[in-house]
Design an enzyme around this catalytic site. Structure first.
Site, PDB file in Angstrom:
ATOM      1  N   CYS A   1      92.006  18.383  96.662  1.00  0.00           N
ATOM      2  CA  CYS A   1      92.535  18.427  95.296  1.00  0.00           C
ATOM      3  C   CYS A   1      93.896  19.124  95.300  1.00  0.00           C
ATOM      4  O   CYS A   1      94.172  19.996  96.127  1.00  0.00           O
ATOM      5  CB  CYS A   1      91.557  19.106  94.341  1.00  0.00           C
ATOM      6  SG  CYS A   1      90.922  20.719  94.874  1.00  0.00           S
TER       7      CYS A   1
ATOM      8  N   SER B   1      90.524  22.552  98.602  1.00  0.00           N
ATOM      9  CA  SER B   1      91.712  22.795  97.786  1.00  0.00           C
ATOM     10  C   SER B   1      92.944  22.718  98.657  1.00  0.00           C
ATOM     11  O   SER B   1      92.889  22.930  99.878  1.00  0.00           O
ATOM     12  CB  SER B   1      91.653  24.183  97.150  1.00  0.00           C
ATOM     13  OG  SER B   1      92.012  25.185  98.100  1.00  0.00           O
ATOM     14  N   ASP B   2      94.088  22.403  98.050  1.00  0.00           N
ATOM     15  CA  ASP B   2      95.344  22.626  98.755  1.00  0.00           C
ATOM     16  C   ASP B   2      95.494  24.140  98.914  1.00  0.00           C
ATOM     17  O   ASP B   2      94.835  24.931  98.224  1.00  0.00           O
ATOM     18  CB  ASP B   2      96.523  22.024  97.988  1.00  0.00           C
ATOM     19  CG  ASP B   2      97.661  21.622  98.922  1.00  0.00           C
ATOM     20  OD1 ASP B   2      97.749  22.185 100.029  1.00  0.00           O
ATOM     21  OD2 ASP B   2      98.473  20.767  98.536  1.00  0.00           O
ATOM     22  N   CYS B   3      96.365  24.541  99.839  1.00  0.00           N
ATOM     23  CA  CYS B   3      96.375  25.943 100.249  1.00  0.00           C
ATOM     24  C   CYS B   3      96.861  26.868  99.138  1.00  0.00           C
ATOM     25  O   CYS B   3      97.968  26.699  98.609  1.00  0.00           O
ATOM     26  CB  CYS B   3      97.207  26.095 101.510  1.00  0.00           C
ATOM     27  SG  CYS B   3      96.472  25.200 102.893  1.00  0.00           S
TER      28      CYS B   3
ATOM     29  N   ALA C   1      95.645  26.964  96.211  1.00  0.00           N
ATOM     30  CA  ALA C   1      95.575  26.322  94.898  1.00  0.00           C
ATOM     31  C   ALA C   1      94.610  27.039  93.957  1.00  0.00           C
ATOM     32  O   ALA C   1      94.774  26.983  92.733  1.00  0.00           O
ATOM     33  CB  ALA C   1      95.169  24.854  95.043  1.00  0.00           C
TER      34      ALA C   1
END
Length: 801
Positions: A286, A319-321, A323
Site C-alpha cells: 500500500c 506498507s511502503d517504508c 507509511a
C-alpha cells in the site's frame, strides 16, 4: 580478466578519448562480452554458508512441532506456529526486519528485498561477501515495456526469480520477498518513477504485471503451475493511485489523490486486479498517499473489501517504508501513534516497512485499540508466505529450487536475455533518408561520439539497480564497430549540462564522417522523490545538439537515454538530425544493443509505451488526477486514451528498418448481440438514448460465450529480419463523453524474416475489451458501432442490446 584495457576501465567522462584499436566484428563482440567471466568465479571458493531456515530436521524438537510438518496444510501450520508465540514475539514479527525466535528454531527474516529489473542492493541481499557479487541488470522497465512482448517480460521475471533464489541458497540473502513490480500508471510525464513502470496504458501494465509475477514466482507463462510453492515472492506496488513523488513542494507523504470512481475503475485499479487475480501475486504494497482523504494503508475498503474479498487475495500486504508513521506524524489522519497502528491493522495491512509498530503496537494492544485477532490474522498471512517459500521444511537447498546456485547468476542465458530486451525495446523515432543503419564495411569510416551520457555506464541502469555482471558504455559499444572513434563529453556536469564545451565538440564533429550524440537524463533529473518541473532537455543540451548538427558533414544521430519523455520538437524537425533513437535506461548490455541497431546488426522494433507531450504540458498541475479531458476548463486530459492536445510522439509510435502492412483476415462475432440480462438506458451529451448492459450482470459464462476472435495478417516488406509488435486498438464508432478516444485491446510481438507474412490471433472479451467505466465506476457495454484498428486498417464491430 580483460580482453582490452578499455573493457575494464571507463575513462573519465571529462576527458577527450581517441580509440585506435582493431575493429571487431559484431559477432565477436557479442561473444567476448557474453562469455567473459569474473576471476572471482574461477577461483576455488569455500563452501557457502547455509541459508537461514526453520524446522531443522537434525534438531529433535523440530519434529514435534506441527508447524514443521509439511503434510499438514499451510493454514494448520500457521495456526500452530502463531499459537505458540508470546505477545512480544508476535508484535516483533510485524515489521520488515523480523527478529529470530530462538526457542522455536525460527531464524530472522528480512522482508525488504528489491528486484525491479534485476536483483538489487537492499537490506535482504548481500553482494559484499560470498561467491555472488553481482546480478543480471536488465533494462529499466519502461524500455522493456516498449517491446510489447509479454513472453519476454515473463522470461525476465523468471530469470530474476532464479537469481534471487540462487543468492538465497548461497547464504547471501535474509529473505526472498521482492518488492516488485511497480505497476502504477505513468500518468504524468514528469513523474520521476515513471521509468520503473510499464507505461501509461492499463492493459499493457496489467499484462506486464501478470507476466512478471508469474515469472519471478516460478509459475508457468499461462499460470496454474505453482500449486502453492514459490520460487520467490513478488509484491505489486504501490496500491493505489500513486504517481507523484515530490513536485513543487507537494510530497507523496501528504498528497491526497482525488480520484473519481470512473478513473479508479478503468485506469488505476486494473493492473492491481490483474496482478492479484491472474498473476496470483503473493504480496501487495500500500502506498504513502491518501486516496480521497483516506491513507491507502488505512483504507479498509481498499485493502480488505477490494483486494481480499473481491479479488480473493491470499498473500500479505506491506506498507511502503514509514507509511504508517506518516499517518499520524505528517498526515494527521490518526490522533495518536496507537490509533495509526490500529487504523492500518483494522484496514488489513499485515507488515510495516519501518519500526513504528515496534514502538507503538504494544501500547495500542494494552489500550485495547487493537484486538489480538487482528495481529494473529497478519501473522497467519506473513508466515504462510515463508512456508510457501519452503523456509519451514528443512534446509531449502535440499528441496524444490534447491539446485539453483551461483552458476545461475549472470549466466550466459540471462546475459543474452538482457541484450535481447534492450535491443527489442529501443525505439527508432526518426530516420530521414534512411540514414540508419550506418555502414560498417568501410575501413576508413570515422566516428565521433559526443554527449554526457555516452561514457557513463551508471546511467544505463536507471534506479533500483544492483551491481551488474558487466559494465559497458554506449561509447564502448560503438567503438567496436569503428576503429577510429573520437569521444567528447560536450557537457560539463553530466546531463544537467549547466555549461557546455560547444566549440570543442563542434571541432571534433567537423573532422569525422559520422556523429552520434548521446544525450537525455539520468537519476539526477528523474528518480524516486524527484519529479521534473520541465520537459525540455536539461541545461545546454539542445544548444550543443544544434551546434554539432550544424557543423557535421552529414546529418547526425541523436540517442536519448531517459525514462520519462522529453520535448524534442526542434530535433525532430531539424534536417541536420537524421536519426533519433530512444533507449530508455537499457541496462548493462545497452551499449552493445545500441551499437547493433546503429550499425544494422539488429532491426529496431520498439514502440513508445507513453505519450510524448510538448513542453507546455507543464501548465497542467501534476496534482490533477483526472484522466478525462474537460473542455470547459481547458484541461487536456492524460494519456493517449483521453489527451486531446498536441503530441511530440504518440503512444505506440516506433519506426523500423522494414515496412510492415496489416490486414484483417477474419473476425468472428462482428455483429454481437447481448440479451442475457436486463437492459439499462442512459442519455448522452447529445440527448440520444443509449442502451447498455452492466458487465457485472452478464456473468462469466456469458462473457466467455461472446468472445470475439480476430485474425490479423502482418507482412514484413523490408530486406531485414525484424521483431515487430502488432498493436490492436478499439475505438468507438461515435465518440461519447467519458469514453476513451481509443484503447489498446491486444498486442503481440512477432519475428518476421524479410518478405515473410504471418497471422496473429487475438481473443477479445466484450466484457473486458469492449466495455468502459461509467461515472459510478461500473463497467458497461454500450450498444453501437466500434472499430478495430491496427495500423491504419479498420474493421467494424456492431453491438446490439
Amino acid at each position: 580478466m580483460c580482453v582490452f584495457i578499455n573493457f575494464c576501465a571507463v575513462p573519465n567522462s571529462n576527458q577527450r578519448i581517441i580509440f585506435h584499436s582493431m575493429a571487431l566484428s559484431p559477432l565477436f563482440v557479442s561473444f567476448v562480452f557474453l562469455t567473459l567471466t569474473f576471476t572471482l568465479h574461477s577461483q576455488p571458493l569455500p563452501p557457502p554458508p547455509s541459508p537461514p531456515f526453520a524446522c531443522d530436521w537434525s534438531n529433535p524438537s523440530s519434529r514435534s512441532y506441527p508447524f514443521c510438518n509439511p503434510k499438514l496444510s499451510i493454514l494448520e501450520r500457521t495456526r500452530d506456529l502463531v499459537s505458540r508465540l508470546t505477545l512480544d514475539e508476535k508484535l516483533a514479527q510485524l515489521v520488515n526486519s523480523a527478529p529470530p525466535i530462538p526457542r522455536l528454531g525460527i531464524p530472522a527474516y528480512e522482508w525488504w528485498s528489491e528486484a525491479l529489473h534485476g536483483v538489487a542492493k537492499s537490506r535482504g541481499i548481500n553482494f559484499s561477501s560470498g561467491a555472488i557479487s553481482s546480478a543480471t541488470s536488465f533494462p529499466q522497465v519502461i524500455l522493456t515495456a516498449a517491446t510489447f512482448d509479454s513472453h519476454l517480460w515473463y522470461r525476465i521475471g523468471l530469470a530474476i526469480g532464479i537469481e534471487g533464489r540462487a543468492i538465497y541458497n548461497n547464504g547471501q540473502a535474509m529473505g526472498m520477498t521482492f518488492w516488485a513490480p511497480n505497476i502504477n500508471i505513468f500518468r504524468d510525464p514528469r513523474w520521476g518513477r515513471g521509468q520503473e513502470t510499464a507505461g501509461e496504458d492499463p492493459f499493457v501494465t496489467s499484462t506486464y504485471a501478470v507476466s512478471f509475477v508469474r515469472g519471478i514466482q516460478g509459475d508457468s507463462f499461462h499460470g496454474g503451475k505453482l500449486m502453492g510453492h514459490l520460487q520467490a515472492s513478488a509484491c505489486c506496488k504501490h496500491f493505489t493511485a500513486y504517481d507523484l513523488d515530490n513536485w513543487k513542494g507537494v510530497s507523496r507523504f501528504v498528497f491526497d489523490a482525488r480520484v473519481s470512481l470512473q478513473d479508479l475503475a478503468d485506469t488505476y485499479q486494473p493492473p492491481f486486479k490483474s496482478c492479484v487475480k491472474q498473476g496470483r501475486a503473493s504480496g501487495i504494497m500500500c502506498a504513502y498517499n491518501r486516496v480521497n482523504g483516506v491513507p491507502s494503508c488505512a483504507d479498509f475498503n481498499l485493502l480488505t473489501k477490494t483486494v481480499r474479498e473481491k479479488w480473493d487475495f491470499n498473500g500479505y500486504i506491506a506498507s511502503d517504508c514509514n507509511a504508517v508513521a506518516i499517518i499520524h506524524d505528517q498526515q494527521g489522519y490518526a490522533k495518536s501513534p496507537e490509533e495509526a497502528v490500529a487504523d492500518v491493522l483494522r484496514a488489513g495491512m499485515d507488515l510495516e516497512c519501518g519500526n513504528y509498530l515496534s514502538s507503538h503496537a504494544k501500547s495500542a494492544v494494552l489500550q485495547k485499540k487493537v484486538p489480538i485477532s487482528e495481529i494473529d490474522r497478519a501473522l497467519h498471512n506473513l508466515f504462510s508466505i515463508r512456508i510457501r517459500l519452503g523456509l519451514f521444511n528443512g534446509n531449502p537447498t535440499k528441496l524444490s529450487f534447491g539446485m539453483i546456485g551461483p552458476n545461475h547468476v549472470c549466466s550466459k542465458k540471462h546475459q543474452y536475455l538482457a541484450l535481447e530486451a534492450a535491443r527489442s525495446g529501443i525505439v527508432l523515432l526518426k530516420n530521414s533518408d534512411a540514414l540508419l543503419p550506418l555502414p560498417k564495411t568501410n575501413p576508413a569510416i570515422s566516428l565521433a561520439v559526443i554527449g554526457p551520457n555516452a561514457n557513463d555506464f551508471t546511467t544505463l541502469a536507471g534506479n533500483y539497480a544492483g551491481p551488474p555482471c558487466r559494465n559497458m558504455t554506449v561509447l564502448q559499444g560503438l567503438h567496436h564497430y569503428v576503429k577510429n572513434t573520437v569521444f567528447h563529453p560536450g557537457c560539463d556536469g553530466g546531463p544537467k549540462c549547466p555549461t557546455a564545451q560547444i566549440e570543442e565538440a563542434v571541432e571534433v564533429a567537423r573532422k569525422v564522417d559520422y556523429v552520434v550524440l548521446v544525450m537525455g537524463l539520468n537519476q539526477s533529473e528523474e528518480m524516486e522523490d524527484l519529479d521534473r518541473v520541465q520537459l525540455d532537455l536539461p541545461g545546454k543540451q539542445l544548444e550543443l545538439i544544434n551546434s554539432v548538427a550544424k557543423a557535421s558533414k552529414r546529418p547526425v544521430i541523436l540517442v536519448l537515454l531517459c525514462g520519462g519523455p522529453v520535448d524534442i520538437t526542434l530535433p525532430k524537425y531539424n534536417h541536420k538530425i537524421g536519426g533519433i533513437l530512444w533507449a530508455g535506461y537499457p541496462g548493462e548490455l545497452g551499449g552493445i544493443a545500441l551499437a547493433q541497431i546503429i550499425f544494422g546488426d539488429h532491426n529496431p522494433g520498439g514502440r513508445l509505451p507513453v505519450t510524448w507531450y510538448p513542453k507546455d504540458y507543464i501548465k497542467v498541475p501534476m496534482t490533477d488526477m483526472r484522466m478525462r479531458a474537460d473542455p470547459s476548463s481547458g484541461y487536456p486530459g492524460r494519456t493517449y486514451r483521453f489527451y486531446k492536445g498536441p503530441k511530440v510522439y504518440k503512444f505506440g509510435y516506433g519506426l523500423s528498418y522494414s515496412k510492415y502492412s496489416y490486414e484483417f483476415v477474419s473476425v468472428t462475432h462482428d455483429k454481437l448481440h447481448l440479451n442475457q440480462s436486463s437492459t439499462h438506458l442512459m442519455m448522452d451529451e447529445n440527448s440520444e438514448t443509449i442502451r447498455y448492459k452492466l458487465v457485472s450482470e452478464l456473468g462469466e459464462d456469458s462473457c466467455q460465450s461472446k468472445m470475439v476472435s480476430v485474425t490479423v495478417g502482418v507482412k514484413n516488406h523490408g530486406s531485414m529480419v525484424g521483431r515487430h509488435p502488432v498493436l490492436l486498438f478499439m475505438k468507438p464508432g461515435k465518440h461519447r463523453s467519458g469514453s476513451p478516444m481509443k484503447q489498446l485491446v491486444g498486442f503481440e510481438s512477432v519475428l518476421l524474416d524479410a518478405g515473410e507474412r504471418t497471422q496473429i490471433e487475438f481473443e477479445l472479451s466484450p466484457c473486458e475489451h469492449l466495455s468502459r467505466a461509467n461515472e459510478a465506476g461500473s463497467m458497461v457495454i454500450e450498444e453501437g458501432s466500434h472499430l478495430l484498428l491496427v495500423g491504419d486498417v479498420e474493421y467494424p464491430i456492431h453491438i446490439t442490446i
